[in-house]
Design a protein around this motif. Structure first.
Motif, PDB file in Angstrom:
ATOM      1  N   LEU A  41       0.860  -1.199  -0.078  1.00 36.23           N
ATOM      2  CA  LEU A  41      -0.028   0.050   0.083  1.00 36.23           C
ATOM      3  C   LEU A  41       0.909   1.189  -0.057  1.00 36.23           C
ATOM      4  O   LEU A  41       1.726   1.422   0.994  1.00 36.23           O
ATOM      5  CB  LEU A  41      -0.935  -0.028   1.182  1.00 36.23           C
ATOM      6  CG  LEU A  41      -2.020   1.075   1.246  1.00 36.23           C
ATOM      7  CD1 LEU A  41      -2.982   0.638   0.229  1.00 36.23           C
ATOM      8  CD2 LEU A  41      -2.821   0.896   2.307  1.00 36.23           C
ATOM      9  N   THR A  42       0.727   2.282  -0.919  1.00 32.80           N
ATOM     10  CA  THR A  42       1.546   3.243  -1.195  1.00 32.80           C
ATOM     11  C   THR A  42       0.679   4.704  -0.627  1.00 32.80           C
ATOM     12  O   THR A  42      -0.674   4.363  -1.019  1.00 32.80           O
ATOM     13  CB  THR A  42       1.863   3.526  -2.370  1.00 32.80           C
ATOM     14  OG1 THR A  42       0.811   4.041  -3.388  1.00 32.80           O
ATOM     15  CG2 THR A  42       2.796   2.411  -2.889  1.00 32.80           C
ATOM     16  N   THR A  43       1.224   5.741  -0.324  1.00 27.21           N
ATOM     17  CA  THR A  43       0.381   6.811   0.031  1.00 27.21           C
ATOM     18  C   THR A  43      -0.252   7.546  -1.055  1.00 27.21           C
ATOM     19  O   THR A  43      -1.127   8.422  -0.926  1.00 27.21           O
ATOM     20  CB  THR A  43       1.342   7.731   1.126  1.00 27.21           C
ATOM     21  OG1 THR A  43       2.445   7.951   0.298  1.00 27.21           O
ATOM     22  CG2 THR A  43       1.495   7.099   2.362  1.00 27.21           C
ATOM     23  N   PHE A  44       0.298   7.502  -2.285  1.00 27.37           N
ATOM     24  CA  PHE A  44      -0.169   8.155  -3.482  1.00 27.37           C
ATOM     25  C   PHE A  44       0.144   7.515  -4.627  1.00 27.37           C
ATOM     26  O   PHE A  44       0.709   6.506  -4.611  1.00 27.37           O
ATOM     27  CB  PHE A  44       0.137   9.716  -3.447  1.00 27.37           C
ATOM     28  CG  PHE A  44       1.550  10.012  -3.402  1.00 27.37           C
ATOM     29  CD1 PHE A  44       2.146  10.521  -4.587  1.00 27.37           C
ATOM     30  CD2 PHE A  44       2.376   9.835  -2.203  1.00 27.37           C
ATOM     31  CE1 PHE A  44       3.178  11.058  -4.817  1.00 27.37           C
ATOM     32  CE2 PHE A  44       3.670  10.260  -2.684  1.00 27.37           C
ATOM     33  CZ  PHE A  44       4.117  10.843  -3.796  1.00 27.37           C
ATOM     34  N   THR A  45      -0.672   7.879  -5.750  1.00 29.70           N
ATOM     35  CA  THR A  45      -0.730   7.324  -6.985  1.00 29.70           C
ATOM     36  C   THR A  45       0.700   7.351  -7.778  1.00 29.70           C
ATOM     37  O   THR A  45       0.857   6.350  -8.501  1.00 29.70           O
ATOM     38  CB  THR A  45      -1.868   7.810  -7.739  1.00 29.70           C
ATOM     39  OG1 THR A  45      -1.500   9.198  -8.130  1.00 29.70           O
ATOM     40  CG2 THR A  45      -3.078   7.645  -7.417  1.00 29.70           C
ATOM     41  N   VAL A  46       1.361   8.331  -7.415  1.00 28.17           N
ATOM     42  CA  VAL A  46       2.887   8.068  -8.168  1.00 28.17           C
ATOM     43  C   VAL A  46       3.320   7.009  -7.813  1.00 28.17           C
ATOM     44  O   VAL A  46       4.252   6.301  -8.491  1.00 28.17           O
ATOM     45  CB  VAL A  46       3.386   9.895  -8.066  1.00 28.17           C
ATOM     46  CG1 VAL A  46       4.708   9.459  -8.392  1.00 28.17           C
ATOM     47  CG2 VAL A  46       2.715  10.564  -8.765  1.00 28.17           C
ATOM     48  N   LEU A  47       3.754   7.039  -6.262  1.00 31.69           N
ATOM     49  CA  LEU A  47       4.509   5.658  -5.618  1.00 31.69           C
ATOM     50  C   LEU A  47       3.812   4.315  -5.972  1.00 31.69           C
ATOM     51  O   LEU A  47       4.624   3.432  -6.288  1.00 31.69           O
ATOM     52  CB  LEU A  47       4.268   6.042  -4.277  1.00 31.69           C
ATOM     53  CG  LEU A  47       5.189   7.111  -3.447  1.00 31.69           C
ATOM     54  CD1 LEU A  47       5.021   7.064  -2.135  1.00 31.69           C
ATOM     55  CD2 LEU A  47       6.647   7.513  -4.180  1.00 31.69           C
ATOM     56  N   ALA A  48       2.394   4.533  -6.380  1.00 34.00           N
ATOM     57  CA  ALA A  48       2.149   3.138  -6.654  1.00 34.00           C
ATOM     58  C   ALA A  48       2.431   2.736  -7.793  1.00 34.00           C
ATOM     59  O   ALA A  48       2.690   1.588  -8.211  1.00 34.00           O
ATOM     60  CB  ALA A  48       0.415   3.320  -6.413  1.00 34.00           C
ATOM     61  N   ASP A  49       2.566   3.708  -8.978  1.00 34.56           N
ATOM     62  CA  ASP A  49       2.898   3.254 -10.354  1.00 34.56           C
ATOM     63  C   ASP A  49       4.362   3.044 -10.412  1.00 34.56           C
ATOM     64  O   ASP A  49       4.802   1.947 -10.942  1.00 34.56           O
ATOM     65  CB  ASP A  49       2.869   4.538 -11.135  1.00 34.56           C
ATOM     66  CG  ASP A  49       3.038   4.201 -12.429  1.00 34.56           C
ATOM     67  OD1 ASP A  49       2.663   3.351 -13.236  1.00 34.56           O
ATOM     68  OD2 ASP A  49       4.171   4.855 -12.984  1.00 34.56           O
ATOM     69  N   MET A  50       5.162   3.759  -9.550  1.00 31.19           N
ATOM     70  CA  MET A  50       6.700   3.279  -9.684  1.00 31.19           C
ATOM     71  C   MET A  50       6.622   1.808  -8.883  1.00 31.19           C
ATOM     72  O   MET A  50       7.513   0.993  -9.265  1.00 31.19           O
ATOM     73  CB  MET A  50       7.258   4.020  -8.632  1.00 31.19           C
ATOM     74  CG  MET A  50       7.519   5.705  -9.274  1.00 31.19           C
ATOM     75  SD  MET A  50       8.726   6.396  -7.982  1.00 31.19           S
ATOM     76  CE  MET A  50       8.634   8.091  -8.816  1.00 31.19           C
ATOM     77  N   ALA A  51       5.967   1.562  -7.861  1.00 32.42           N
ATOM     78  CA  ALA A  51       6.149   0.203  -7.179  1.00 32.42           C
ATOM     79  C   ALA A  51       5.787  -0.738  -8.025  1.00 32.42           C
ATOM     80  O   ALA A  51       6.124  -2.128  -7.983  1.00 32.42           O
ATOM     81  CB  ALA A  51       5.381   0.360  -6.097  1.00 32.42           C
ATOM     82  N   ARG A  52       4.638  -0.495  -8.750  1.00 32.28           N
ATOM     83  CA  ARG A  52       4.028  -1.475  -9.817  1.00 32.28           C
ATOM     84  C   ARG A  52       5.018  -1.913 -10.834  1.00 32.28           C
ATOM     85  O   ARG A  52       5.197  -3.190 -11.050  1.00 32.28           O
ATOM     86  CB  ARG A  52       2.818  -1.329 -10.554  1.00 32.28           C
ATOM     87  CG  ARG A  52       1.578  -1.121  -9.460  1.00 32.28           C
ATOM     88  CD  ARG A  52       0.398  -0.641 -10.285  1.00 32.28           C
ATOM     89  NE  ARG A  52      -0.663  -0.544  -9.296  1.00 32.28           N
ATOM     90  CZ  ARG A  52      -1.358   0.743  -9.000  1.00 32.28           C
ATOM     91  NH1 ARG A  52      -0.728   1.547  -9.773  1.00 32.28           N
ATOM     92  NH2 ARG A  52      -2.429   0.570  -8.287  1.00 32.28           N
TER      93      ARG A  52
END
Length: 309
Positions: A41-52
């Motif tokens: 779980l990331t705090t915002f969408t930019v980090l989520a995309d990087m993490a994916r």
């Protein structure tokens, strides 16, 4: 950016977070899923995309905040607590970006990693935030490579069986980040020296401006509770007039009304909307982090060069 985490909200949240976490974990949280991958779980969408990009197929990555959300003053919901209680790992940016985060995770027995660890921060130089780190370090693709390395380590600790996949995914993504950084520099390299000025609503572009060789000016340094002050707007008006800045910009998550006052007072043009804290929907202009950097670089370069919007 204009509505922060008010003290009353913080007090109220402090009273209910522990109760919600206990109830949600005791009841098992959300219903069972056929997807048995571990959840990041990331705090915002930019980090989520990087993490994916780093996780590939081996982890399920979700974002606490939705597309278009303002991250600085976000107030967690009961649904956010439910997600977090069932997560296997939480990633936050750090650098004082998520003012609400420490309280959010205080009663959760879920590990978390700070993805900006190792970044050399640029300090804010103005107003009440002077001397504090500018939190928008991901706006430099060079810094984003450090984020990736931190994600690789966190995912390896979480799921060592797929360590080699995370390392390979991370290296491939870092190569793409390097290419985007080169595109950013090239996009503004042909501008005349007196046009290399980036004027925005928030001081969220310090790292990007540094990478691209742009002089930065903004109305407010960090999204805050108050409206832009006459002094802040007046300072930007003076800068734009003195430099003859051809275009100014604002971010997608705030009103551009203060910057429109600069446009009216100076004759400069509004060059377009930039993205920082949030990606767009899949069919929008910046569905990924790489798209975000390209969009911002292209928008800035075209507007400063006088191209039509």
């Amino acid at each position: 950016m204009k509505v922060g985490f008010h003290r009353s909200s913080r007090v109220l949240a402090a009273c209910v977070l522990s109760v919600m976490v206990f109830a949600l974990t005791a009841c098992g949280g959300v219903g069972a899923s056929d997807d048995d991958r571990k959840v990041v779980l990331t705090t915002f969408t930019v980090l989520a995309d990087m993490a994916r990009n780093v996780a590939g197929e081996h982890l399920r990555v979700e974002s606490i905040t939705k597309v278009g959300a303002e991250i600085h003053g976000y107030e967690p919901t009961p649904g956010d607590i439910k997600k977090a209680a069932k997560a296997d790992l939480i990633l936050d940016n750090g650098l004082n970006l998520e003012a609400w985060f420490a309280q959010f995770v205080a009663d959760l027995e879920v590990p978390h990693a700070v993805v900006s660890e190792g970044v050399t921060p640029m300090n804010i130089s103005e107003d009440a935030y002077a001397g504090k780190p500018n939190p928008h370090a991901w706006m430099s693709p060079v810094n984003a490579q450090i984020y990736v390395d931190n994600m690789v380590r966190a995912f390896t600790d979480l799921d060592p069986d797929h360590a080699e996949a995370y390392r390979a995914n991370g290296e491939a993504y870092k190569t793409q980040l390097g290419a985007v950084r080169d595109e950013l520099v090239a996009a503004v390299s042909t501008l005349p020296a007196d046009q290399k000025a980036l004027v925005t609503c928030e001081g969220a572009f310090s790292y990007l401006a540094r990478d691209a060789g742009l002089t930065e000016k903004y109305i407010w340094p960090v999204n805050a509770e108050q409206q832009a002050t006459p002094q802040q707007i007046g300072s930007v008006i003076d800068f734009v007039r003195q430099r003859g800045v051809p275009a100014v910009f604002c971010e997608s998550t705030v009103s551009d009304a203060p910057m429109q006052r600069v446009v009216e007072a100076t004759g400069s043009r509004f060059g377009g909307t930039l993205y920082v804290d949030s990606l767009s929907e899949a069919d929008g202009p910046v569905p990924t982090y790489l798209d975000l950097i390209r969009h911002d670089a292209d928008t800035i370069a075209a507007a400063l060069a006088g191209a039509p919007k």
